[in-house]
Write a protein that holds these residues in place. Structure first.
Motif, PDB file in Angstrom:
ATOM      1  N   ALA A 277       0.677  -1.325  -0.033  1.00  0.00           N
ATOM      2  CA  ALA A 277       0.090  -0.279  -0.028  1.00  0.00           C
ATOM      3  C   ALA A 277       1.002   1.119  -0.066  1.00  0.00           C
ATOM      4  N   VAL A 278       0.403   2.300  -0.701  1.00  0.00           N
ATOM      5  CA  VAL A 278       1.117   3.575  -0.663  1.00  0.00           C
ATOM      6  C   VAL A 278       1.042   4.076   0.687  1.00  0.00           C
ATOM      7  N   ASN A 279       1.653   5.106   0.972  1.00  0.00           N
ATOM      8  CA  ASN A 279       1.870   5.782   2.307  1.00  0.00           C
ATOM      9  C   ASN A 279       0.316   6.258   2.783  1.00  0.00           C
ATOM     10  N   THR A 280      -0.050   6.805   1.772  1.00  0.00           N
ATOM     11  CA  THR A 280      -1.518   7.481   2.148  1.00  0.00           C
ATOM     12  C   THR A 280      -2.662   6.647   2.455  1.00  0.00           C
ATOM     13  N   ALA A 281      -2.684   5.518   1.956  1.00  0.00           N
ATOM     14  CA  ALA A 281      -3.759   4.282   2.526  1.00  0.00           C
ATOM     15  C   ALA A 281      -3.238   3.526   3.651  1.00  0.00           C
ATOM     16  N   GLN A 282      -2.262   3.987   4.376  1.00  0.00           N
ATOM     17  CA  GLN A 282      -2.346   3.241   5.639  1.00  0.00           C
ATOM     18  C   GLN A 282      -3.159   3.603   6.662  1.00  0.00           C
ATOM     19  N   TYR A 283      -3.814   4.566   6.545  1.00  0.00           N
ATOM     20  CA  TYR A 283      -4.990   4.927   7.773  1.00  0.00           C
ATOM     21  C   TYR A 283      -6.074   4.095   7.087  1.00  0.00           C
ATOM     22  N   VAL A 284      -6.225   3.604   5.834  1.00  0.00           N
ATOM     23  CA  VAL A 284      -7.666   2.895   5.470  1.00  0.00           C
ATOM     24  C   VAL A 284      -7.582   1.479   5.625  1.00  0.00           C
ATOM     25  N   ILE A 285      -6.263   0.895   5.571  1.00  0.00           N
ATOM     26  CA  ILE A 285      -6.005  -0.435   5.491  1.00  0.00           C
ATOM     27  C   ILE A 285      -6.457  -1.194   6.797  1.00  0.00           C
ATOM     28  N   PRO A 286      -6.521  -0.886   8.201  1.00  0.00           N
ATOM     29  CA  PRO A 286      -6.944  -1.580   9.149  1.00  0.00           C
ATOM     30  C   PRO A 286      -8.491  -1.802   9.218  1.00  0.00           C
ATOM     31  N   TYR A 287      -9.164  -1.007   8.603  1.00  0.00           N
ATOM     32  CA  TYR A 287     -10.487  -0.870   8.615  1.00  0.00           C
ATOM     33  C   TYR A 287     -11.143  -1.926   7.232  1.00  0.00           C
ATOM     34  N   LEU A 288     -10.121  -1.871   6.229  1.00  0.00           N
ATOM     35  CA  LEU A 288     -10.499  -3.005   5.458  1.00  0.00           C
ATOM     36  C   LEU A 288     -10.248  -4.544   5.884  1.00  0.00           C
ATOM     37  N   LEU A 289      -9.117  -4.660   6.596  1.00  0.00           N
ATOM     38  CA  LEU A 289      -8.764  -5.968   6.755  1.00  0.00           C
ATOM     39  C   LEU A 289      -9.494  -6.599   8.105  1.00  0.00           C
ATOM     40  N   ARG A 290      -9.952  -5.594   8.959  1.00  0.00           N
ATOM     41  CA  ARG A 290     -10.514  -6.556  10.089  1.00  0.00           C
ATOM     42  C   ARG A 290     -11.831  -7.144   9.634  1.00  0.00           C
ATOM     43  N   PRO A 291     -12.878  -6.701   9.088  1.00  0.00           N
ATOM     44  CA  PRO A 291     -13.900  -7.507   8.577  1.00  0.00           C
ATOM     45  C   PRO A 291     -13.560  -8.810   7.748  1.00  0.00           C
ATOM     46  N   PHE A 292     -12.575  -8.750   6.978  1.00  0.00           N
ATOM     47  CA  PHE A 292     -12.139  -9.677   6.085  1.00  0.00           C
ATOM     48  C   PHE A 292     -11.385 -10.923   6.914  1.00  0.00           C
ATOM     49  N   ILE A 293     -10.837 -10.575   7.889  1.00  0.00           N
ATOM     50  CA  ILE A 293     -10.068 -11.416   8.846  1.00  0.00           C
ATOM     51  C   ILE A 293     -11.143 -12.295   9.629  1.00  0.00           C
ATOM     52  N   ASP A 294     -12.020 -11.282  10.047  1.00  0.00           N
ATOM     53  CA  ASP A 294     -13.102 -11.831  10.901  1.00  0.00           C
ATOM     54  C   ASP A 294     -14.013 -13.178   9.956  1.00  0.00           C
ATOM     55  N   ARG A 295     -14.029 -12.878   8.778  1.00  0.00           N
ATOM     56  CA  ARG A 295     -14.652 -13.981   7.752  1.00  0.00           C
ATOM     57  C   ARG A 295     -13.991 -14.897   7.416  1.00  0.00           C
ATOM     58  N   ASN A 296     -12.178 -14.673   7.374  1.00  0.00           N
ATOM     59  CA  ASN A 296     -11.766 -15.572   6.701  1.00  0.00           C
ATOM     60  C   ASN A 296     -10.258 -15.646   7.528  1.00  0.00           C
ATOM     61  N   PRO A 297     -10.518 -16.278   8.950  1.00  0.00           N
ATOM     62  CA  PRO A 297      -9.605 -16.675   9.716  1.00  0.00           C
ATOM     63  C   PRO A 297      -8.078 -17.140   9.325  1.00  0.00           C
ATOM     64  N   ASP A 298      -8.233 -18.129   8.221  1.00  0.00           N
ATOM     65  CA  ASP A 298      -7.379 -19.020   7.914  1.00  0.00           C
ATOM     66  C   ASP A 298      -6.262 -18.144   6.792  1.00  0.00           C
ATOM     67  N   VAL A 299      -6.788 -16.836   6.593  1.00  0.00           N
ATOM     68  CA  VAL A 299      -5.804 -16.238   5.398  1.00  0.00           C
ATOM     69  C   VAL A 299      -4.618 -15.334   6.314  1.00  0.00           C
ATOM     70  N   ARG A 300      -3.389 -15.701   5.811  1.00  0.00           N
ATOM     71  CA  ARG A 300      -2.402 -15.261   6.597  1.00  0.00           C
ATOM     72  C   ARG A 300      -2.065 -13.763   5.637  1.00  0.00           C
ATOM     73  N   ILE A 301      -2.041 -12.555   6.251  1.00  0.00           N
ATOM     74  CA  ILE A 301      -1.869 -11.463   5.610  1.00  0.00           C
ATOM     75  C   ILE A 301      -0.522 -10.429   6.169  1.00  0.00           C
ATOM     76  N   SER A 302       0.175 -10.060   4.968  1.00  0.00           N
ATOM     77  CA  SER A 302       1.320  -9.263   5.328  1.00  0.00           C
ATOM     78  C   SER A 302       0.774  -7.992   4.181  1.00  0.00           C
ATOM     79  N   VAL A 303       1.326  -6.782   5.030  1.00  0.00           N
ATOM     80  CA  VAL A 303       1.026  -5.549   4.434  1.00  0.00           C
ATOM     81  C   VAL A 303       2.470  -4.808   4.548  1.00  0.00           C
TER      82      VAL A 303
END
Length: 329
Positions: A113-139
């Motif tokens: 992610a570009v620098n300006t998107a770092q404030y957005v990413i956590p809000y995108l990932l949280r519900p996705f991780i809740d639905r897909n706990p077996d996915v390992r994410i690196s940012v």
């Protein structure tokens, strides 16, 4: 020099090898250090040495050697590393396929992610991780130039950026508006003017990112379209640096609104009401057009597309919660 026994038969070797030994070996190989490998895996240095020694004894050949105080890999160690990487890749692939058979999504999801998107990413990932706990994410958070380079080298599953380059054979999926607003510090002379023009703003010691950054490019495109001149800006290496420089009274800037909401609420930054501002761009999910997306990447794209409206509403609420104070015109 340590004497090693003759290599074991495949059957006996399989009974002696453990995945832990392979994991330890790979850590030592990658870090070129027994102690650092131990720190990474939560083991003592003697425990790491023991695991490597057992692996070498099972194979009947040394994998590492010290020359002076520096650790090197033997020719056998290099071949072993290729095999270990392949083994872990096969296990990961098996894990993904087994999850798919059960209707689940698994595997790795690598996002840059570009620098300006770092404030957005956590809000995108949280519900996705809740639905897909077996996915390992690196940012990885980088500047725009590095993001484009990584896209060109196909190093990630997805890239999140705003100003997507043209003519690069890329798929771009917009998902959230990115407002770039003109800001000044509290008590700045512009705040006492009955109206503020774009020329007034640009001539009040503009602070900008380095050439090639997304926020700078957006402002440059706007100024070119409106025939405005940017003269003698001060260049800083990050939006955070610019934000603090504006607060300190060094100048004015154009910044992503979502990155400065608390400062707008406190009044340390003021949103200037200037014609044709804010500049409106979109954050996008980007990947090469011919890329074979992993199940995790496809699931993330589907998640974002299904929830675009909900994501926008979430950030709209945050913007309203931190109201900005504008200059009257």
């Amino acid at each position: 020099m340590t004497d090693f026994p003759m290599p074991l038969s495949v059957h006996k070797l399989a009974s002696r090898l453990t995945f832990r030994q392979l994991q330890v070996y790979k850590a030592v190989y990658d870090l070129r250090s027994y102690s650092q490998a131990g720190d990474l895996l939560g083991l003592t240095q003697p425990a790491v040495s023991s695991q490597v020694r057992q692996l070498e004894q099972a194979l009947g050949i040394p994998l590492f050697e010290y020359i002076g105080r520096k650790l090197y890999t033997t020719a056998a160690g290099e071949r072993m590393h290729e095999a270990v990487v392949g083994i872990f890749a096969q296990i990961q692939s098996l894990q993904t396929e087994l999850a798919a058979l059960e209707g689940r999504v698994a595997g790795d999801l690598r996002i840059t992610a570009v620098n300006t998107a770092q404030y957005v990413i956590p809000y995108l990932l949280r519900p996705f991780i809740d639905r897909n706990p077996d996915v390992r994410i690196s940012v990885m958070v980088v500047n725009r130039a590095t993001a484009i380079e990584r896209l060109s080298n196909n190093l990630d599953d997805l890239v999140i950026m705003g100003m997507v380059p043209d003519g690069k054979g890329l798929v771009s999926i917009p998902f959230l508006e990115n407002e770039l607003i003109a800001v000044a510090p509290a008590e700045h002379p512009l705040l006492r003017q009955p109206s503020v023009t774009a020329e007034d703003f640009l001539n009040s010691q503009l602070l900008m990112r380095e050439a090639g950054s997304g926020s700078r490019l957006a402002l440059e495109v706007h100024c070119h379209e409106k025939r405005l001149k940017i003269s003698d800006p001060i260049i800083l290496g990050s939006n955070d640096a610019i934000k603090h420089a504006v607060i300190a009274g060094l100048g004015v800037a154009v910044l992503p609104k979502l990155s400065i909401l608390p400062e707008l609420q406190l009044g340390t930054l003021q949103n200037l009401d200037i014609e044709h501002f804010p500049l409106r761009r979109s954050w996008c999910l980007v990947h090469p057009a011919n890329k074979n997306l992993t199940p995790a990447a496809r699931a993330f794209i589907e998640h974002i597309q299904k929830n675009t409206e909900e994501i926008s509403q979430l950030f709209d609420k945050q913007s309203h919660y931190f109201p900005s104070k504008k200059v009257s015109t």
